[in-house]
Motif scaffolding. Structure first.
Motif, PDB file in Angstrom:
ATOM      1  N   THR A 243      -3.260  17.843 -25.013  1.00 43.42           N
ATOM      2  CA  THR A 243      -3.568  17.853 -23.588  1.00 43.42           C
ATOM      3  C   THR A 243      -2.748  18.924 -22.882  1.00 43.42           C
ATOM      4  OG1 THR A 243      -2.072  16.004 -23.380  1.00 43.42           O
ATOM      5  CG2 THR A 243      -4.399  15.520 -23.224  1.00 43.42           C
ATOM      6  N   TYR A 284      -6.334  12.913 -31.025  1.00 41.99           N
ATOM      7  CA  TYR A 284      -5.159  12.184 -30.570  1.00 41.99           C
ATOM      8  C   TYR A 284      -5.015  10.859 -31.311  1.00 41.99           C
ATOM      9  CZ  TYR A 284      -2.249   9.604 -27.217  1.00 41.99           C
ATOM     10  OH  TYR A 284      -1.278   8.859 -26.618  1.00 41.99           O
ATOM     11  N   ILE A 285      -6.115  10.108 -31.387  1.00 37.45           N
ATOM     12  CA  ILE A 285      -6.052   8.799 -32.036  1.00 37.45           C
ATOM     13  C   ILE A 285      -5.749   8.950 -33.531  1.00 37.45           C
ATOM     14  CG2 ILE A 285      -7.437   6.771 -32.666  1.00 37.45           C
ATOM     15  CD1 ILE A 285      -8.816   7.124 -29.888  1.00 37.45           C
TER      16      ILE A 285
ATOM     17  N   LEU B 109      -4.584   3.381 -23.200  1.00 40.67           N
ATOM     18  CA  LEU B 109      -3.591   4.239 -23.861  1.00 40.67           C
ATOM     19  C   LEU B 109      -4.212   5.084 -24.969  1.00 40.67           C
ATOM     20  CD1 LEU B 109      -0.488   1.875 -24.078  1.00 40.67           C
ATOM     21  CD2 LEU B 109      -0.730   3.922 -22.686  1.00 40.67           C
ATOM     22  N   SER B 110      -5.502   4.822 -25.309  1.00 48.75           N
ATOM     23  CA  SER B 110      -6.143   5.657 -26.334  1.00 48.75           C
ATOM     24  C   SER B 110      -6.495   7.038 -25.806  1.00 48.75           C
ATOM     25  CB  SER B 110      -7.440   5.037 -26.843  1.00 48.75           C
ATOM     26  OG  SER B 110      -7.317   3.678 -27.032  1.00 48.75           O
ATOM     27  N   PHE B 111      -6.482   7.198 -24.461  1.00 45.04           N
ATOM     28  CA  PHE B 111      -6.729   8.526 -23.906  1.00 45.04           C
ATOM     29  C   PHE B 111      -5.405   9.272 -23.814  1.00 45.04           C
ATOM     30  CE2 PHE B 111     -10.405   6.260 -22.341  1.00 45.04           C
ATOM     31  CZ  PHE B 111     -11.408   7.204 -22.365  1.00 45.04           C
ATOM     32  N   PRO B 112      -5.344  10.477 -24.382  1.00 50.18           N
ATOM     33  CA  PRO B 112      -4.080  11.193 -24.305  1.00 50.18           C
ATOM     34  C   PRO B 112      -3.802  11.738 -22.905  1.00 50.18           C
ATOM     35  CG  PRO B 112      -5.740  12.542 -25.395  1.00 50.18           C
ATOM     36  CD  PRO B 112      -6.366  11.210 -25.129  1.00 50.18           C
ATOM     37  N   GLY B 113      -2.556  11.590 -22.449  1.00 46.09           N
ATOM     38  CA  GLY B 113      -2.055  12.197 -21.220  1.00 46.09           C
ATOM     39  C   GLY B 113      -2.972  12.063 -20.027  1.00 46.09           C
ATOM     40  N   ILE B 114      -3.255  13.222 -19.387  1.00 48.53           N
ATOM     41  CA  ILE B 114      -4.029  13.175 -18.155  1.00 48.53           C
ATOM     42  C   ILE B 114      -5.532  13.149 -18.424  1.00 48.53           C
ATOM     43  CG2 ILE B 114      -2.333  14.303 -16.661  1.00 48.53           C
ATOM     44  CD1 ILE B 114      -3.941  16.909 -17.069  1.00 48.53           C
ATOM     45  N   LEU B 115      -5.930  13.011 -19.699  1.00 50.13           N
ATOM     46  CA  LEU B 115      -7.355  13.135 -20.027  1.00 50.13           C
ATOM     47  C   LEU B 115      -8.215  12.075 -19.348  1.00 50.13           C
ATOM     48  CD1 LEU B 115      -8.919  15.185 -21.706  1.00 50.13           C
ATOM     49  CD2 LEU B 115      -9.112  13.475 -23.471  1.00 50.13           C
TER      50      LEU B 115
END
Lengths: 309, 264
Positions: A243, A284-285, B109-115
């Motif tokens: 990100t 990411y996952i 929380l599965s979405f990274p950062g600001i995504l």
């Protein structure tokens, strides 16, 4: 083994929830996505044609199953603006992002290892200041501020490096520094903590008593043993780095996945946005999963603690 | 009062006076265009010069500070209260309620950062309201996890068990006994959280997905300044410096509060 299976199922569940949330967000948009995409003055016929092309005229269950099918077979849907598979577009752009990510990780390692090791090996004012300094820069200065400041110093005032764009190694230095400093700050702290923990252990005292030199104990025992958690945490940070590339790529006009995402948002190319978000979340996952598995293999005690939740 | 707390308060007082008090006396229109006087260097009329539309940079920095601080406080208020309530409920009742709330936390929380915020804003459009909603939705999970953890620990304490034996109801116990032990920790986390909210907000604005361009916000100013980086670096440097001071200020404040509360 039980832990690994549980962890694997959690990852699948996370992937499915990300897929589903992104799908529902696109179908919840107030107004018609097609009209939003084509603009106010669009012809009625064009709107209908595009709805059909995107499959938006089908019942929602059918749309959802098509969508999941696209995600699983890896095409990730079809871009409207470019009229081809999202996966194909990602393939063209991914190399730039990977280069940047590797550059960022290298910078993070180059900055954090000497400072982290030194501040644990030689506790004192100076090393303390160094590690505090890097955490302040890394944590308090976001990439979109650090990037332009680095450009101002190294490209404009000192005229040493190119302002933006891609090319040789010289083009890679500033973006990597921008991306890597945040990770360096986290890594420095982790290195120092795990070294401090390792050097306080009983066996180190024994080795000291036997009479091994400090250097020898550090190189062959403390560093070697502390390295394992450090490497797993580095894997864990990989997703966060992704990100970070969105902003860093924008700062340096870097033609990777990050700028692709921002451009697709500007063009309202919904299938492309959708595919990219899924792609980034997937990486990411999966990298989190790998980090967790590494951790368990390396340190079986985690299983007993039930670290997950 | 410890050292970190003092530094934090001094830095934040500076930012608050700069953004909220001085503009009362510094009577310049931050929106007034003056295309004949764009990208001007500092002068008596414009102490920090003008931007690409000839607008006064100093006044825009002040208004930008107001916008950033206001958005962050609203986001922190929403996310910490939602997180606090859901976390206490999850920890106190356990079972299926706990399971549902914590699964939602895992999903977010599965979405990274600001995504996640980026996804929402890219589909729903950028407005200040959407920005606040997206950042709050992203932020509450940390507070929920924290308050759940503390609740789980507190509800096992002897005095709670005995109050319950005396016939106290769930709501009474949650308000009277669990809440007081959760609040100090949430306050510390919230003050540390402000800087990440400010960074997320200015970062989204920098990408053109945060505060709408018609408002002067620090992120928008840095973004606009990038086009003129070769001509006038002030456009980027001034908002950057203020942002860094704010973030460091909140980090010290949080650190100071943590020491303050753990000392008691």
């Amino acid at each position: 083994m039980k832990f690994l299976i549980k962890r694997f199922l959690i990852a699948i569940f996370s992937l499915w929830s990300v897929f589903t949330i992104v799908f529902f967000i696109i179908h919840l948009i107030p107004g018609d996505p097609v009209e939003l995409m084509l603009g106010e003055g669009a012809q009625r016929g064009d709107v209908e044609k595009m709805r059909k092309e995107l499959g938006l005229n089908k019942p929602i269950i059918k749309q959802y199953s098509n969508y999941i099918k696209n995600m699983i077979n890896g095409t990730l849907g079809k871009s409207i603006a470019q009229n081809r598979a999202v996966s194909e577009i990602i393939r063209e752009r991914i190399l730039s992002t990977v280069k940047l990510a590797i550059g960022g990780i290298l910078i993070a390692i180059i900055l954090s290892f000497p400072i982290g090791i030194l501040s644990s090996y030689k506790e004192g004012k100076l090393t303390d200041k160094l590690s505090t300094g890097i955490s302040v820069i890394g944590i308090a200065i976001p990439n979109f501020v650090l990037g332009p400041i680095l450009i101002i110093i190294f490209s404009i005032k000192l005229n040493l490096l190119p302002v933006a764009g891609e090319g040789g190694i010289s083009h890679l230095i500033l973006p990597s520094l921008t991306l890597g400093t945040g990770l360096a700050a986290i890594l420095t702290r982790i290195i120092k903590t795990s070294l401090d923990e390792e050097k306080g252990k009983e066996y180190i005292k024994t080795l000291e008593m036997i009479g091994f030199s400090k250097k020898r104990i550090w190189i062959f025992h403390i560093l070697k043993n502390a390295m394992i958690p450090i490497i797993t945490i580095l894997t864990l940070q990989f997703g966060a780095l992704l990100t970070g590339t969105i902003i860093t790529e924008t700062v340096f006009s870097w033609q990777g996945i990050g700028t692709l995402l921002i451009n697709s948002i500007r063009q309202r190319d919904y299938p492309l946005i959708e595919g990219l978000i899924i792609f980034i979340s997937f990486i990411y996952i999966v990298s989190n999963l790998i980090a967790d598995i590494l951790y368990v293999i390396v340190d079986p005690r985690i299983r007993l603690k039930g670290a997950y939740r | 009062m410890n050292f970190s707390l003092k530094i934090g308060i001094v830095l934040l007082l500076f930012i608050i006076i700069f953004s909220f008090i001085i503009p009362i006396f510094y009577n310049v229109n931050p929106m007034k265009l003056d295309l004949s006087n764009d990208l001007a260097p500092p002068s008596l009329k414009h102490p920090l010069g003008t931007d690409d539309y000839g607008r006064d940079i100093l006044k825009r920095l002040m208004i930008g500070g107001q916008i950033s601080l206001e958005i962050s406080f609203i986001v922190i208020f929403f996310s910490s209260s939602i997180g606090l309530i859901l976390g206490i409920i999850a920890g106190y009742y356990g079972g299926i309620i706990d399971e549902i709330i914590m699964r939602i936390v895992d999903i977010l929380l599965s979405f990274p950062g600001i995504l996640l915020a980026l996804t929402l804003i890219s589909f729903f459009g950028n407005s200040i309201l959407n920005l606040i909603l997206a950042l709050s939705l992203m932020g509450w999970v940390v507070y929920a996890r924290l308050s759940r953890g503390i609740t789980l620990k507190t509800k096992q304490e002897d005095y709670i068990l005995s109050t319950r034996a005396l016939g106290a109801g769930d709501i009474y116990i949650m308000f009277k006994h669990i809440l007081p032990s959760v609040i100090p920790i949430i306050i510390v986390q919230a003050s540390l959280g402000v800087s990440s909210v400010i960074i997320a907000e200015t970062g989204l604005s920098f990408l053109g997905l945060g505060v709408p361009i018609s408002y002067p916000s620090w992120g928008n100013m840095i973004n606009a300044g990038r086009n003129y980086i070769l001509i006038n670096t002030n456009l980027i440097l001034f908002p950057s410096i203020l942002l860094i001071i704010t973030v460091i200020g909140f980090n010290y404040l949080g650190e100071g509060l943590r020491k303050f509360f753990s000392g008691h």
